[in-house]
Design a protein around this motif. Structure first.
Motif, mmCIF file in Angstrom:
data_model
loop_
_atom_site.group_PDB
_atom_site.id
_atom_site.type_symbol
_atom_site.label_atom_id
_atom_site.label_comp_id
_atom_site.label_asym_id
_atom_site.label_seq_id
_atom_site.Cartn_x
_atom_site.Cartn_y
_atom_site.Cartn_z
ATOM 1 N N MET A 1 0.840 -1.170 0.000
ATOM 2 C CA MET A 1 0.000 0.000 0.000
ATOM 3 C C MET A 1 0.890 1.239 0.000
ATOM 4 O O MET A 1 1.863 1.308 0.722
ATOM 5 C CB MET A 1 -0.910 0.022 1.220
ATOM 6 C CG MET A 1 -1.628 1.349 1.364
ATOM 7 S SD MET A 1 -2.607 1.503 2.832
ATOM 8 C CE MET A 1 -4.009 0.593 2.331
ATOM 9 N N GLU A 2 0.505 2.196 -0.816
ATOM 10 C CA GLU A 2 1.230 3.461 -0.881
ATOM 11 C C GLU A 2 0.536 4.475 0.021
ATOM 12 O O GLU A 2 -0.675 4.648 -0.036
ATOM 13 C CB GLU A 2 1.276 3.985 -2.318
ATOM 14 C CG GLU A 2 2.124 5.222 -2.463
ATOM 15 C CD GLU A 2 2.278 5.665 -3.899
ATOM 16 O OE1 GLU A 2 2.586 6.847 -4.114
ATOM 17 O OE2 GLU A 2 2.097 4.834 -4.809
ATOM 18 N N LEU A 3 1.329 5.128 0.856
ATOM 19 C CA LEU A 3 0.809 6.144 1.766
ATOM 20 C C LEU A 3 1.108 7.522 1.184
ATOM 21 O O LEU A 3 2.217 7.779 0.732
ATOM 22 C CB LEU A 3 1.447 5.995 3.141
ATOM 23 C CG LEU A 3 1.220 4.647 3.820
ATOM 24 C CD1 LEU A 3 2.062 4.523 5.085
ATOM 25 C CD2 LEU A 3 -0.242 4.434 4.126
ATOM 26 N N LEU A 4 0.107 8.392 1.212
ATOM 27 C CA LEU A 4 0.238 9.732 0.643
ATOM 28 C C LEU A 4 -0.109 10.789 1.673
ATOM 29 O O LEU A 4 -0.983 10.588 2.519
ATOM 30 C CB LEU A 4 -0.705 9.900 -0.553
ATOM 31 C CG LEU A 4 -0.567 8.928 -1.715
ATOM 32 C CD1 LEU A 4 -1.731 9.090 -2.675
ATOM 33 C CD2 LEU A 4 0.750 9.148 -2.433
ATOM 34 N N THR A 5 0.542 11.933 1.554
ATOM 35 C CA THR A 5 0.164 13.095 2.344
ATOM 36 C C THR A 5 -0.957 13.817 1.598
ATOM 37 O O THR A 5 -1.121 13.614 0.386
ATOM 38 C CB THR A 5 1.347 14.050 2.526
ATOM 39 O OG1 THR A 5 1.706 14.588 1.250
ATOM 40 C CG2 THR A 5 2.549 13.345 3.165
ATOM 41 N N PRO A 6 -1.706 14.676 2.267
ATOM 42 C CA PRO A 6 -2.720 15.458 1.551
ATOM 43 C C PRO A 6 -2.123 16.296 0.416
ATOM 44 O O PRO A 6 -2.762 16.455 -0.634
ATOM 45 C CB PRO A 6 -3.319 16.347 2.645
ATOM 46 C CG PRO A 6 -3.117 15.565 3.903
ATOM 47 C CD PRO A 6 -1.781 14.878 3.710
ATOM 48 N N THR A 7 -0.904 16.781 0.567
ATOM 49 C CA THR A 7 -0.243 17.558 -0.487
ATOM 50 C C THR A 7 0.039 16.683 -1.705
ATOM 51 O O THR A 7 -0.196 17.101 -2.846
ATOM 52 C CB THR A 7 1.067 18.170 0.049
ATOM 53 O OG1 THR A 7 0.766 18.961 1.203
ATOM 54 C CG2 THR A 7 1.749 19.023 -1.003
ATOM 55 N N GLU A 8 0.527 15.469 -1.483
ATOM 56 C CA GLU A 8 0.789 14.553 -2.597
ATOM 57 C C GLU A 8 -0.512 14.184 -3.307
ATOM 58 O O GLU A 8 -0.555 14.090 -4.531
ATOM 59 C CB GLU A 8 1.491 13.295 -2.084
ATOM 60 C CG GLU A 8 2.895 13.548 -1.588
ATOM 61 C CD GLU A 8 3.480 12.372 -0.827
ATOM 62 O OE1 GLU A 8 4.721 12.202 -0.893
ATOM 63 O OE2 GLU A 8 2.724 11.640 -0.154
ATOM 64 N N HIS A 9 -1.567 13.985 -2.536
ATOM 65 C CA HIS A 9 -2.875 13.660 -3.116
ATOM 66 C C HIS A 9 -3.380 14.831 -3.966
ATOM 67 O O HIS A 9 -3.883 14.622 -5.074
ATOM 68 C CB HIS A 9 -3.859 13.322 -2.005
ATOM 69 C CG HIS A 9 -5.254 13.101 -2.457
ATOM 70 N ND1 HIS A 9 -5.622 12.079 -3.310
ATOM 71 C CD2 HIS A 9 -6.399 13.790 -2.195
ATOM 72 C CE1 HIS A 9 -6.918 12.131 -3.535
ATOM 73 N NE2 HIS A 9 -7.421 13.168 -2.873
ATOM 74 N N ALA A 10 -3.228 16.045 -3.462
ATOM 75 C CA ALA A 10 -3.688 17.232 -4.202
ATOM 76 C C ALA A 10 -2.907 17.419 -5.495
ATOM 77 O O ALA A 10 -3.433 17.971 -6.469
ATOM 78 C CB ALA A 10 -3.564 18.468 -3.327
ATOM 79 N N ALA A 11 -1.669 16.937 -5.532
ATOM 80 C CA ALA A 11 -0.845 17.055 -6.737
ATOM 81 C C ALA A 11 -1.253 16.054 -7.814
ATOM 82 O O ALA A 11 -0.762 16.120 -8.940
ATOM 83 C CB ALA A 11 0.630 16.862 -6.385
ATOM 84 N N GLN A 12 -2.149 15.123 -7.476
ATOM 85 C CA GLN A 12 -2.653 14.121 -8.423
ATOM 86 C C GLN A 12 -4.167 14.274 -8.528
ATOM 87 O O GLN A 12 -4.920 13.409 -8.089
ATOM 88 C CB GLN A 12 -2.294 12.717 -7.942
ATOM 89 C CG GLN A 12 -0.831 12.483 -7.743
ATOM 90 C CD GLN A 12 -0.556 11.168 -7.028
ATOM 91 O OE1 GLN A 12 -1.438 10.375 -6.746
ATOM 92 N NE2 GLN A 12 0.696 10.933 -6.714
ATOM 93 N N PRO A 13 -4.638 15.366 -9.111
ATOM 94 C CA PRO A 13 -6.094 15.611 -9.142
ATOM 95 C C PRO A 13 -6.826 14.559 -9.977
ATOM 96 O O PRO A 13 -6.242 13.925 -10.852
ATOM 97 C CB PRO A 13 -6.201 16.993 -9.781
ATOM 98 C CG PRO A 13 -4.959 17.154 -10.569
ATOM 99 C CD PRO A 13 -3.891 16.376 -9.846
ATOM 100 N N LEU A 91 -3.267 9.995 4.234
ATOM 101 C CA LEU A 91 -3.364 10.212 5.674
ATOM 102 C C LEU A 91 -3.788 11.642 5.982
ATOM 103 O O LEU A 91 -3.412 12.575 5.274
ATOM 104 C CB LEU A 91 -2.016 9.946 6.347
ATOM 105 C CG LEU A 91 -1.504 8.513 6.306
ATOM 106 C CD1 LEU A 91 -0.146 8.425 6.979
ATOM 107 C CD2 LEU A 91 -2.476 7.561 6.965
ATOM 108 N N ARG A 92 -4.564 11.786 7.036
ATOM 109 C CA ARG A 92 -4.932 13.114 7.500
ATOM 110 C C ARG A 92 -3.654 13.879 7.838
ATOM 111 O O ARG A 92 -2.654 13.293 8.257
ATOM 112 C CB ARG A 92 -5.837 12.978 8.743
ATOM 113 C CG ARG A 92 -6.614 14.212 9.069
ATOM 114 C CD ARG A 92 -7.615 13.946 10.150
ATOM 115 N NE ARG A 92 -6.932 13.753 11.433
ATOM 116 C CZ ARG A 92 -7.525 13.362 12.547
ATOM 117 N NH1 ARG A 92 -8.820 13.106 12.549
ATOM 118 N NH2 ARG A 92 -6.847 13.203 13.646
#
Length: 132
Positions: A1-13, A91-92
């Motif tokens: 499983m890949e864990l992402l920060t909210p910033t990384e998630h926002a960079a992949q709209p 992750l939050r």
């Protein structure tokens, strides 16, 4: 499983192959043929409907694309997210990424079946003995 920060998630709209699915929608009612990523939402830590959606998508519907947990995703959820078929977890912002990574390695095996390994451990061991 890949864990992402909210910033990384926002960079992949989301794009035209992404489905953002509210947790009160039945995945069985959706055409998944062109979908490559599904963002399932956890509006609150205590609301586990996205776990059920993930299991439906993986086990019953055979969805093999990216499943991303978004919203109120805490470190405590990470092992269960992985077992239920999520490939990514956002992750939050206040959660510790290192602690989440440790949670992914806490258990080497599980007795019950899950989205990744359908058979329970005892049945898996039996099927391996029968093929030898």
């Amino acid at each position: 499983m890949e864990l992402l920060t909210p910033t990384e998630h926002a960079a992949q709209p989301p794009d035209e192959h992404t489905l953002v699915l509210a947790n009160d929608i039945d995945p069985r009612t959706i055409d998944l043929r062109r979908v490559r990523r599904i963002d399932l939402q956890f509006p609150q830590f205590t609301d586990g409907r996205a776990h059920s959606q993930a299991m439906l998508l993986r086990r019953r519907l055979g969805y093999a694309g990216e499943l991303r947990a978004t919203g109120d995703v805490l470190v405590d959820l990470v092992p269960l997210l992985a077992r239920n078929g999520f490939s990514h977890a956002v992750l939050r912002a206040d959660q510790d990424m290192a602690a989440a990574r440790r949670e992914l390695t806490r258990f080497s095996a599980h007795y019950q079946g899950d989205a990744r390994q359908r058979l329970p451990r005892f049945a898996l061991a039996r099927s391996l003995r029968e093929t030898v």
